[in-house]
Scaffold this motif. Structure first.
Motif, PDB file in Angstrom:
ATOM      1  N   VAL A 174      -0.019  10.515   3.402  1.00 55.61           N
ATOM      2  CA  VAL A 174      -0.186   9.814   4.587  1.00 55.61           C
ATOM      3  C   VAL A 174      -0.526  10.756   5.862  1.00 55.61           C
ATOM      4  O   VAL A 174      -0.980  10.316   6.830  1.00 55.61           O
ATOM      5  N   ALA A 175       0.225  11.852   5.611  1.00 55.06           N
ATOM      6  CA  ALA A 175       0.106  12.974   7.160  1.00 55.06           C
ATOM      7  C   ALA A 175      -1.214  13.362   7.247  1.00 55.06           C
ATOM      8  O   ALA A 175      -1.675  13.866   8.232  1.00 55.06           O
ATOM      9  N   ARG A 176      -2.134  13.394   6.074  1.00 54.80           N
ATOM     10  CA  ARG A 176      -3.440  13.612   6.123  1.00 54.80           C
ATOM     11  C   ARG A 176      -4.476  12.484   6.102  1.00 54.80           C
ATOM     12  O   ARG A 176      -5.701  12.556   5.726  1.00 54.80           O
ATOM     13  N   PHE A 177      -4.026  11.519   7.004  1.00 53.42           N
ATOM     14  CA  PHE A 177      -4.786  10.064   7.105  1.00 53.42           C
ATOM     15  C   PHE A 177      -6.181  10.189   7.723  1.00 53.42           C
ATOM     16  O   PHE A 177      -7.297   9.624   7.566  1.00 53.42           O
ATOM     17  N   THR A 178      -6.117  11.379   8.533  1.00 49.87           N
ATOM     18  CA  THR A 178      -7.615  11.650   9.416  1.00 49.87           C
ATOM     19  C   THR A 178      -8.687  12.158   8.388  1.00 49.87           C
ATOM     20  O   THR A 178      -9.732  11.898   8.638  1.00 49.87           O
ATOM     21  N   SER A 179      -8.204  12.520   7.385  1.00 51.77           N
ATOM     22  CA  SER A 179      -9.340  13.484   6.380  1.00 51.77           C
ATOM     23  C   SER A 179      -9.275  12.617   5.040  1.00 51.77           C
ATOM     24  O   SER A 179     -10.254  12.987   4.028  1.00 51.77           O
ATOM     25  N   LYS A 180      -8.174  11.902   4.598  1.00 51.90           N
ATOM     26  CA  LYS A 180      -7.971  11.209   3.400  1.00 51.90           C
ATOM     27  C   LYS A 180      -8.387   9.897   3.464  1.00 51.90           C
ATOM     28  O   LYS A 180      -7.140   9.098   4.282  1.00 51.90           O
ATOM     29  N   ARG A 181      -9.433   9.209   2.828  1.00 50.96           N
ATOM     30  CA  ARG A 181      -9.672   7.792   2.960  1.00 50.96           C
ATOM     31  C   ARG A 181      -8.503   6.996   2.463  1.00 50.96           C
ATOM     32  O   ARG A 181      -8.367   5.733   2.655  1.00 50.96           O
ATOM     33  N   THR A 182      -8.069   7.522   1.136  1.00 49.49           N
ATOM     34  CA  THR A 182      -6.979   6.795   0.500  1.00 49.49           C
ATOM     35  C   THR A 182      -5.873   6.529   1.332  1.00 49.49           C
ATOM     36  O   THR A 182      -5.003   5.651   1.256  1.00 49.49           O
ATOM     37  N   ALA A 183      -5.613   7.623   2.265  1.00 48.63           N
ATOM     38  CA  ALA A 183      -3.990   7.650   2.857  1.00 48.63           C
ATOM     39  C   ALA A 183      -4.341   6.338   4.078  1.00 48.63           C
ATOM     40  O   ALA A 183      -3.615   5.816   4.302  1.00 48.63           O
ATOM     41  N   ARG A 184      -5.860   6.399   4.672  1.00 46.78           N
ATOM     42  CA  ARG A 184      -6.027   5.074   5.618  1.00 46.78           C
ATOM     43  C   ARG A 184      -5.975   3.940   5.010  1.00 46.78           C
ATOM     44  O   ARG A 184      -5.448   3.016   5.483  1.00 46.78           O
ATOM     45  N   ALA A 185      -6.405   3.904   3.670  1.00 42.07           N
ATOM     46  CA  ALA A 185      -6.249   2.600   3.094  1.00 42.07           C
ATOM     47  C   ALA A 185      -4.699   2.058   2.744  1.00 42.07           C
ATOM     48  O   ALA A 185      -4.606   1.062   2.861  1.00 42.07           O
ATOM     49  N   TRP A 186      -4.009   3.229   2.465  1.00 44.48           N
ATOM     50  CA  TRP A 186      -2.522   2.887   2.461  1.00 44.48           C
ATOM     51  C   TRP A 186      -1.966   2.349   3.616  1.00 44.48           C
ATOM     52  O   TRP A 186      -1.222   1.498   3.701  1.00 44.48           O
ATOM     53  N   LEU A 187      -2.285   3.041   4.788  1.00 42.03           N
ATOM     54  CA  LEU A 187      -1.957   2.447   6.139  1.00 42.03           C
ATOM     55  C   LEU A 187      -2.506   1.225   6.316  1.00 42.03           C
ATOM     56  O   LEU A 187      -1.832   0.393   6.886  1.00 42.03           O
ATOM     57  N   TYR A 188      -3.697   0.869   6.167  1.00 40.38           N
ATOM     58  CA  TYR A 188      -4.277  -0.610   6.316  1.00 40.38           C
ATOM     59  C   TYR A 188      -3.324  -1.458   5.511  1.00 40.38           C
ATOM     60  O   TYR A 188      -2.948  -2.710   5.887  1.00 40.38           O
ATOM     61  N   ARG A 189      -3.008  -1.166   4.167  1.00 44.43           N
ATOM     62  CA  ARG A 189      -2.004  -2.351   3.313  1.00 44.43           C
ATOM     63  C   ARG A 189      -1.085  -2.388   3.825  1.00 44.43           C
ATOM     64  O   ARG A 189      -0.491  -3.549   4.091  1.00 44.43           O
ATOM     65  N   GLU A 190      -0.111  -1.287   4.353  1.00 41.14           N
ATOM     66  CA  GLU A 190       1.257  -1.404   5.008  1.00 41.14           C
ATOM     67  C   GLU A 190       0.872  -2.160   6.182  1.00 41.14           C
ATOM     68  O   GLU A 190       1.893  -2.957   6.682  1.00 41.14           O
ATOM     69  N   GLN A 191       0.076  -2.018   7.100  1.00 47.67           N
ATOM     70  CA  GLN A 191      -0.209  -3.030   8.386  1.00 47.67           C
ATOM     71  C   GLN A 191      -0.363  -4.456   8.226  1.00 47.67           C
ATOM     72  O   GLN A 191       0.355  -5.194   8.761  1.00 47.67           O
ATOM     73  N   LEU A 192      -1.116  -4.731   7.205  1.00 52.12           N
ATOM     74  CA  LEU A 192      -1.379  -5.948   6.621  1.00 52.12           C
ATOM     75  C   LEU A 192      -0.057  -6.667   6.282  1.00 52.12           C
ATOM     76  O   LEU A 192       0.342  -7.808   6.461  1.00 52.12           O
ATOM     77  N   ARG A 193       0.820  -5.896   5.646  1.00 52.40           N
ATOM     78  CA  ARG A 193       2.088  -6.279   5.252  1.00 52.40           C
ATOM     79  C   ARG A 193       2.986  -6.522   6.351  1.00 52.40           C
ATOM     80  O   ARG A 193       3.608  -7.584   6.263  1.00 52.40           O
ATOM     81  N   ASP A 194       2.993  -5.777   7.439  1.00 48.83           N
ATOM     82  CA  ASP A 194       3.716  -5.689   8.425  1.00 48.83           C
ATOM     83  C   ASP A 194       3.350  -7.327   9.337  1.00 48.83           C
ATOM     84  O   ASP A 194       4.096  -7.790   9.644  1.00 48.83           O
ATOM     85  N   ILE A 195       1.894  -7.273   9.525  1.00 45.06           N
ATOM     86  CA  ILE A 195       1.494  -8.453   9.993  1.00 45.06           C
ATOM     87  C   ILE A 195       2.057  -9.894   9.451  1.00 45.06           C
ATOM     88  O   ILE A 195       2.342 -10.760  10.267  1.00 45.06           O
ATOM     89  N   LEU A 196       1.720  -9.912   8.090  1.00 46.49           N
ATOM     90  CA  LEU A 196       2.181 -11.066   7.589  1.00 46.49           C
ATOM     91  C   LEU A 196       3.503 -11.283   7.313  1.00 46.49           C
ATOM     92  O   LEU A 196       4.039 -12.475   7.259  1.00 46.49           O
ATOM     93  N   LEU A 202      -4.103 -10.092  13.302  1.00 45.76           N
ATOM     94  CA  LEU A 202      -4.913 -10.094  11.743  1.00 45.76           C
ATOM     95  C   LEU A 202      -6.402  -9.960  12.196  1.00 45.76           C
ATOM     96  O   LEU A 202      -7.168  -9.358  11.654  1.00 45.76           O
ATOM     97  N   ALA A 203      -6.854 -10.529  13.359  1.00 45.20           N
ATOM     98  CA  ALA A 203      -8.247 -10.553  13.739  1.00 45.20           C
ATOM     99  C   ALA A 203      -8.665  -8.870  14.178  1.00 45.20           C
ATOM    100  O   ALA A 203      -9.593  -8.441  13.958  1.00 45.20           O
ATOM    101  N   GLN A 204      -7.495  -8.420  14.839  1.00 41.14           N
ATOM    102  CA  GLN A 204      -7.707  -6.867  15.283  1.00 41.14           C
ATOM    103  C   GLN A 204      -7.711  -6.013  13.959  1.00 41.14           C
ATOM    104  O   GLN A 204      -8.605  -4.867  13.865  1.00 41.14           O
ATOM    105  N   TRP A 205      -6.985  -6.225  13.012  1.00 42.28           N
ATOM    106  CA  TRP A 205      -6.906  -5.486  11.751  1.00 42.28           C
ATOM    107  C   TRP A 205      -8.315  -5.558  11.107  1.00 42.28           C
ATOM    108  O   TRP A 205      -8.809  -4.544  10.720  1.00 42.28           O
ATOM    109  N   CYS A 206      -8.830  -6.908  10.917  1.00 40.22           N
ATOM    110  CA  CYS A 206     -10.050  -6.819  10.295  1.00 40.22           C
ATOM    111  C   CYS A 206     -11.155  -5.978  10.914  1.00 40.22           C
ATOM    112  O   CYS A 206     -11.964  -5.409  10.465  1.00 40.22           O
ATOM    113  N   THR A 207     -11.015  -6.062  12.354  1.00 39.09           N
ATOM    114  CA  THR A 207     -12.012  -5.334  13.038  1.00 39.09           C
ATOM    115  C   THR A 207     -11.731  -3.920  12.942  1.00 39.09           C
ATOM    116  O   THR A 207     -12.756  -3.123  12.682  1.00 39.09           O
TER     117      THR A 207
END
Length: 408
Positions: free
Chosen positions: A288-310, A322-327
């Motif tokens: 996750v610390a390499r989220f700027t260069s790893k798309r998998t890390a960013r995907a994990w962060l998006y999933r966790e953000q979605l969990r937090d929102i819901l 949720l609207a901002q997350w989609c954007t």
């Protein structure tokens, strides 16, 4: 004295009495003969009053074991002549709902089958699988026919696999009572139409269903809109997160083709962080610390953000976040997660409704797990009627006491 003892044990009352007791040591069977007092008259539901005996039949009924020995009642059952000349059979109140058993024996089989596979129960009681299944099926049919659904207002609708391949059953559960109330082999918009008709047949009105928790199946969405018009649709939060987890795994598989470091991280990424071992947490944190260069890390962060929102409870806050997350996702390069964002936008109101209703299909998912375990123990079920019977035994919370007072 022996006859009186057995009469008391069996709950036999006048005009019935124990006429004989025979024990066959070689066959290890106890047979108890039951008769009625000569000249007795009997009531029948088809005509008021008590009526004279026309003739009799002998019925052999399986009863609870006498210690380790099989016990049978041989009952001389009367047929009475009614005032209109018709002849009708009169059975004692302790005769079972299926021919050949007493109520107590059926209650025992029913209780055992709620905990064990039919085959195991059959071995224990000395019956065939088919006879054990017939008892349970009969009781489930009688109990579901008599079920009162007039108080049902919130339901969850989901499917479970019935056989290998694309074979499914659809379950409907009463969310307040936490019980299955409808099972059908279909998985389309007609499924909800069948459920609506089932409500009408059991003292309910489809208009009384105020909330329906479903997955994002177009068939279920259409069915609820058409046949449960007053229901507010809630898309289960856990289905949404499951889609995000699938997108995360897709991103990992795509990226690991050029990045061997991602191999072996599948479960580390899919599990909740607090359920990981210390080493797995370190691997996850390093990724996750390499989220700027790893798309998998960013995907994990998006999933966790979605969990937090819901997980939040303020509907306006959830809608905005949720609207901002989609954007944000749509502007990223995490392609698999964009499909999740599109799905959320297409079903935005139902997903946000989770914030207020907090309705989840988790109960049905748990039932699904129990059902799949029961299938494995039974080496699979083939017929829909058997699967339906098992589901109602496991999770129907049916009231069998109205059918058999011993089935409490």
């Amino acid at each position: 004295m022996t006859s009186q003892l057995f009469e008391a044990a069996l709950g036999i009352k006048a005009p019935w009495f124990v006429q004989s007791v025979n024990f066959d040591e070689a066959r290890r069977q106890l047979t108890i003969g039951v008769d009625f007092v000569a000249g007795s008259r009997f009531a029948h539901a088809d005509a008021p009053g008590e009526h004279p005996v026309h003739d009799t039949q002998i019925k052999r009924l399986r009863h609870l074991n006498f210690f380790q020995h099989e016990c049978y009642l041989e009952v001389r059952v009367p047929r009475v002549r009614l005032p209109d000349g018709k002849v009708r059979l009169v059975e004692p109140e302790w005769v079972g709902r299926l021919d050949g058993f007493t109520l107590l024996f059926e209650a025992l089989v029913l209780a055992m089958c709620q905990q064990m596979p039919f085959a195991a129960v059959a071995r224990l009681v000395g019956l065939s699988w088919h006879r054990v299944h017939a008892i349970c099926s009969r009781y489930v049919e009688l109990a579901t026919d008599a079920a009162d659904l007039s108080q049902v207002s919130a339901v969850a609708i989901d499917e479970t696999s019935s056989r290998r391949g694309h074979n499914y059953l659809t379950l409907v559960a009463d969310m307040a009572a936490r019980r299955v109330i409808f099972v059908t082999p279909e998985r389309n918009s007609n499924t909800v139409a069948e459920f609506a008709q089932h409500l009408r047949e059991h003292g309910a009105d489809p208009q009384q269903i105020a909330s329906a928790s479903i997955d994002m199946s177009p068939a279920f969405i259409k069915g609820v809109a058409t046949h449960l018009p007053a229901a507010r649709v809630t898309f289960d939060k856990f289905h949404v997160i499951a889609h995000a987890s699938a997108a995360l795994d897709t991103m990992r598989r795509l990226e690991q083709k050029t990045d061997p470091d991602l191999k072996g991280l599948r479960w580390t990424l899919l599990k909740d962080r607090n359920k990981l071992h210390v080493e797995q947490q370190r691997d996850l944190d390093a990724l996750v610390a390499r989220f700027t260069s790893k798309r998998t890390a960013r995907a994990w962060l998006y999933r966790e953000q979605l969990r937090d929102i819901l997980d939040r409870k303020q509907i306006h806050v959830v809608s905005a976040m949720l609207a901002q997350w989609c954007t944000n996702v749509m502007r990223s390069k995490v392609e698999p997660m964009k499909d999740v964002a599109k799905m959320i936008r297409n079903h935005f109101d139902g997903i946000v409704a989770w914030t207020q209703t907090r309705q989840t299909n988790g109960f049905i998912e748990a039932i699904n797990g129990l059902f799949q375990a029961a299938k494995r123990k039974a080496r699979g079920f083939v017929r829909f009627t058997t699967m339906r019977t098992v589901l109602f035994l496991i999770a129907g919370k049916l009231d069998f006491t109205k059918i058999n007072p011993h089935a409490a």
